[in-house]
Each structure stands twice: as structure tokens, then as C-alpha cells.
Design a protein around this motif. Structure first.
Motif, PDB file in Angstrom:
ATOM      1  N   GLU A  79       0.853  -1.182   0.000  1.00 38.65           N
ATOM      2  CA  GLU A  79       0.000   0.000   0.000  1.00 38.65           C
ATOM      3  C   GLU A  79       0.890   1.233   0.000  1.00 38.65           C
ATOM      4  O   GLU A  79       1.854   1.310   0.762  1.00 38.65           O
ATOM      5  CB  GLU A  79      -0.924   0.013   1.214  1.00 38.65           C
ATOM      6  CG  GLU A  79      -1.908   1.173   1.200  1.00 38.65           C
ATOM      7  CD  GLU A  79      -2.939   1.078   2.311  1.00 38.65           C
ATOM      8  OE1 GLU A  79      -3.664   2.076   2.511  1.00 38.65           O
ATOM      9  OE2 GLU A  79      -3.011   0.032   2.970  1.00 38.65           O
ATOM     10  N   GLU A  81       1.912   4.560   1.128  1.00 43.13           N
ATOM     11  CA  GLU A  81       1.688   5.492   2.233  1.00 43.13           C
ATOM     12  C   GLU A  81       1.757   6.915   1.668  1.00 43.13           C
ATOM     13  O   GLU A  81       2.786   7.332   1.139  1.00 43.13           O
ATOM     14  CB  GLU A  81       2.765   5.285   3.299  1.00 43.13           C
ATOM     15  CG  GLU A  81       2.691   6.259   4.454  1.00 43.13           C
ATOM     16  CD  GLU A  81       3.917   6.183   5.339  1.00 43.13           C
ATOM     17  OE1 GLU A  81       4.082   7.105   6.162  1.00 43.13           O
ATOM     18  OE2 GLU A  81       4.713   5.237   5.193  1.00 43.13           O
ATOM     19  N   THR A  82       0.661   7.629   1.749  1.00 43.66           N
ATOM     20  CA  THR A  82       0.608   8.977   1.166  1.00 43.66           C
ATOM     21  C   THR A  82       0.731  10.080   2.210  1.00 43.66           C
ATOM     22  O   THR A  82       0.855  11.247   1.854  1.00 43.66           O
ATOM     23  CB  THR A  82      -0.691   9.174   0.374  1.00 43.66           C
ATOM     24  OG1 THR A  82      -1.812   8.905   1.229  1.00 43.66           O
ATOM     25  CG2 THR A  82      -0.736   8.238  -0.825  1.00 43.66           C
ATOM     26  N   ASN A  83       0.724   9.703   3.482  1.00 40.56           N
ATOM     27  CA  ASN A  83       0.866  10.698   4.545  1.00 40.56           C
ATOM     28  C   ASN A  83       2.353  10.968   4.779  1.00 40.56           C
ATOM     29  O   ASN A  83       2.918  10.663   5.817  1.00 40.56           O
ATOM     30  CB  ASN A  83       0.199  10.205   5.829  1.00 40.56           C
ATOM     31  CG  ASN A  83       0.193  11.258   6.916  1.00 40.56           C
ATOM     32  OD1 ASN A  83       0.254  12.463   6.638  1.00 40.56           O
ATOM     33  ND2 ASN A  83       0.148  10.817   8.171  1.00 40.56           N
ATOM     34  N   GLY A 105       4.914   9.674  -1.848  1.00 35.31           N
ATOM     35  CA  GLY A 105       4.464   8.463  -1.183  1.00 35.31           C
ATOM     36  C   GLY A 105       5.636   7.611  -0.744  1.00 35.31           C
ATOM     37  O   GLY A 105       6.801   7.931  -1.016  1.00 35.31           O
ATOM     38  N   ARG A 106       5.301   6.506  -0.063  1.00 32.48           N
ATOM     39  CA  ARG A 106       6.353   5.600   0.425  1.00 32.48           C
ATOM     40  C   ARG A 106       5.770   4.192   0.464  1.00 32.48           C
ATOM     41  O   ARG A 106       4.584   4.008   0.770  1.00 32.48           O
ATOM     42  CB  ARG A 106       6.819   6.033   1.810  1.00 32.48           C
ATOM     43  CG  ARG A 106       7.982   5.242   2.368  1.00 32.48           C
ATOM     44  CD  ARG A 106       8.552   5.900   3.634  1.00 32.48           C
ATOM     45  NE  ARG A 106       9.127   7.201   3.327  1.00 32.48           N
ATOM     46  CZ  ARG A 106       8.734   8.346   3.885  1.00 32.48           C
ATOM     47  NH1 ARG A 106       7.763   8.350   4.784  1.00 32.48           N
ATOM     48  NH2 ARG A 106       9.301   9.484   3.545  1.00 32.48           N
ATOM     49  N   HIS A 108       6.545   0.062   1.858  1.00 26.00           N
ATOM     50  CA  HIS A 108       7.309  -0.724   2.832  1.00 26.00           C
ATOM     51  C   HIS A 108       7.220  -2.210   2.468  1.00 26.00           C
ATOM     52  O   HIS A 108       6.166  -2.688   2.024  1.00 26.00           O
ATOM     53  CB  HIS A 108       6.745  -0.514   4.236  1.00 26.00           C
ATOM     54  CG  HIS A 108       6.721   0.914   4.683  1.00 26.00           C
ATOM     55  ND1 HIS A 108       7.784   1.519   5.314  1.00 26.00           N
ATOM     56  CD2 HIS A 108       5.763   1.873   4.565  1.00 26.00           C
ATOM     57  CE1 HIS A 108       7.486   2.787   5.581  1.00 26.00           C
ATOM     58  NE2 HIS A 108       6.259   3.020   5.131  1.00 26.00           N
ATOM     59  N   SER A 117      12.182   0.246   2.859  1.00 21.38           N
ATOM     60  CA  SER A 117      11.174   1.154   2.320  1.00 21.38           C
ATOM     61  C   SER A 117      11.787   1.952   1.177  1.00 21.38           C
ATOM     62  O   SER A 117      13.008   2.126   1.098  1.00 21.38           O
ATOM     63  CB  SER A 117      10.655   2.111   3.402  1.00 21.38           C
ATOM     64  OG  SER A 117      11.678   2.980   3.850  1.00 21.38           O
ATOM     65  N   ASN A 168      -4.269   2.965  -4.336  1.00 21.52           N
ATOM     66  CA  ASN A 168      -3.073   3.150  -3.525  1.00 21.52           C
ATOM     67  C   ASN A 168      -2.347   1.843  -3.243  1.00 21.52           C
ATOM     68  O   ASN A 168      -1.391   1.817  -2.484  1.00 21.52           O
ATOM     69  CB  ASN A 168      -3.420   3.831  -2.199  1.00 21.52           C
ATOM     70  CG  ASN A 168      -3.804   5.285  -2.393  1.00 21.52           C
ATOM     71  OD1 ASN A 168      -3.577   5.840  -3.459  1.00 21.52           O
ATOM     72  ND2 ASN A 168      -4.389   5.891  -1.373  1.00 21.52           N
ATOM     73  N   THR A 169      -2.814   0.746  -3.832  1.00 20.49           N
ATOM     74  CA  THR A 169      -2.156  -0.541  -3.643  1.00 20.49           C
ATOM     75  C   THR A 169      -1.589  -1.015  -4.973  1.00 20.49           C
ATOM     76  O   THR A 169      -2.288  -1.019  -5.988  1.00 20.49           O
ATOM     77  CB  THR A 169      -3.146  -1.589  -3.094  1.00 20.49           C
ATOM     78  OG1 THR A 169      -3.732  -1.092  -1.886  1.00 20.49           O
ATOM     79  CG2 THR A 169      -2.431  -2.896  -2.796  1.00 20.49           C
TER      80      THR A 169
END
Length: 211
Positions: A79, A81-83, A105-106, A108, A117, A168-169
């Protein structure tokens, strides 16, 4: 044909190559068979198209790009990570040139029991594009010393969707890691992986160093 039209045609063929891959994956076909067909079609494009990263002289003796053996353990559903802080930076292309981009984004994942990551970037060029470069500990002995890319949507390489509706995935499949154009000859300059995308684990999947 104009050089610009040849380049347009080349990029259209790259887009088609990735679309075919994605459709096959979403249809549930065998992952290794999809990868083998992808590599074969990419070799054909490198060998025959005037706008491939190889020079005319290189194309005359080219047979196939070298890859690590297919490794299903280096394929992850992740997924995005957009935060994350949308940090802007310049990434080096060579000793004198750079490209502007922003962290958006990031992702992991775990390799051989070690957490890892990678940051995902938006290239600050006309229209923009998602970009995921990385460098790992197989560089420079096995893989290209400047690192590799997983996708660069400006040029037609795209992330693998994890499902029809997922935004987002994505599937992070390092078997599709490929060299930047500058890995083949000095005619090219390419953005390299920033420090935060330099992994401390080996990624023994995807394209090897071109010899």
C-alpha cells in the motif's frame, strides 16, 4: 520518419508492453510466464527500434538483456503510504545536471527478514509522472552502479495495479527492475536514486549490469 515521430512510436510501444503485462497479471495468468514474455518483447524492442537506448553499433551485435533468475520472493503487494511530507529535491543525473522532483508516497516491504522502504516521487516536468528509482547492495558488482528503476511513467513504464479498483495498492515486483538508459552508453543522462532510496539489502531480481 522524423526522429520525434520515431521517439513517439517507441514510447507508444513501451506503453503497450506494460499494458499487456498488467492485463495478464490482472487476469491471473502465471507470473513467471508473464515476465518471460515481457523480457522477450523488451529484447525485441531494444534490438530493432531506432530509439532504443542502444546505439546503432550496439544493436548490430545485441542478443538479449541480462537478468537475474526470476525470483517470486521479491514480489510484494504494498500500500502506498501517502501521509508523507511532500519534500522537493534535485536528484543528480550526472556531475553537472539534475532533475527536480517531489516525494509523494512511500512503500514498505521485507527482504530476507529485513525491513525496507522506498520513496515514490513525482517528476517536475511537463505533465509530471510517477518515478521509483532505487539502488541496492548488488550495485555495482552485479547490477548497474547508478541503480535501477521500477517505473517512470513519463517514459511509459508503470506500476503494477494490485486489483481493478485499487488506487493506492500496487504490486512491487523487482523482477521488472530495469536499468536507466545511461547504463548502456554515454549518450544518455539519467536521474539516479536519492540517498533515501539506497537500500541496505540485496535485490537479486530484475535486470543485471549491461556488459
Amino acid at each position: 520518419m522524423s526522429t520525434y515521430l520515431e521517439l513517439y512510436d517507441y514510447r507508444q510501444q513501451v506503453f503497450a508492453l506494460y499494458r499487456e503485462r498488467d492485463h495478464a497479471i490482472l487476469a491471473g495468468k502465471d507470473s513467471e510466464a508473464i515476465w518471460k514474455r515481457f523480457c522477450m518483447r523488451r529484447d525485441t524492442l531494444f534490438a530493432q527500434h531506432s530509439q532504443s537506448a542502444l546505439t546503432e553499433e550496439q544493436r548490430r551485435t545485441f542478443t538479449a538483456l541480462p537478468y537475474f533468475p526470476y525470483n517470486p520472493a521479491l514480489r510484494f503487494a504494498v500500500e502506498i503510504e501517502t501521509n508523507v511530507e511532500p519534500q522537493r529535491q534535485s536528484t543528480a543525473m550526472n556531475s553537472t545536471e539534475s532533475m527536480e522532483m517531489a516525494t509523494v508516497g512511500r512503500v514498505h516491504f521485507t527482504v530476507e527478514g529485513e525491513e525496507a522502504s522506498l520513496d515514490l516521487y513525482w517528476l517536475d516536468v511537463y505533465g509530471g509522472g510517477l518515478f521509483l528509482p532505487f539502488r541496492d547492495t548488488t550495485c555495482p558488482q552485479e547490477a548497474y552502479g547508478g541503480g535501477r528503476y521500477l517505473f517512470d511513467t513519463v517514459k511509459g513504464s508503470t506500476p503494477i495495479p494490485a486489483g481493478e479498483d485499487g488506487k493506492n495498492t500496487i504490486i512491487l515486483d523487482f523482477n521488472y527492475a530495469y536499468n536507466p538508459s545511461c547504463a548502456y552508453n554515454d549518450a544518455w543522462v539519467c536521474p539516479l536514486a536519492p540517498m533515501e532510496n539506497r537500500l541496505t539489502v540485496p535485490i537479486r531480481a530484475g535486470e543485471l549490469k549491461y556488459r
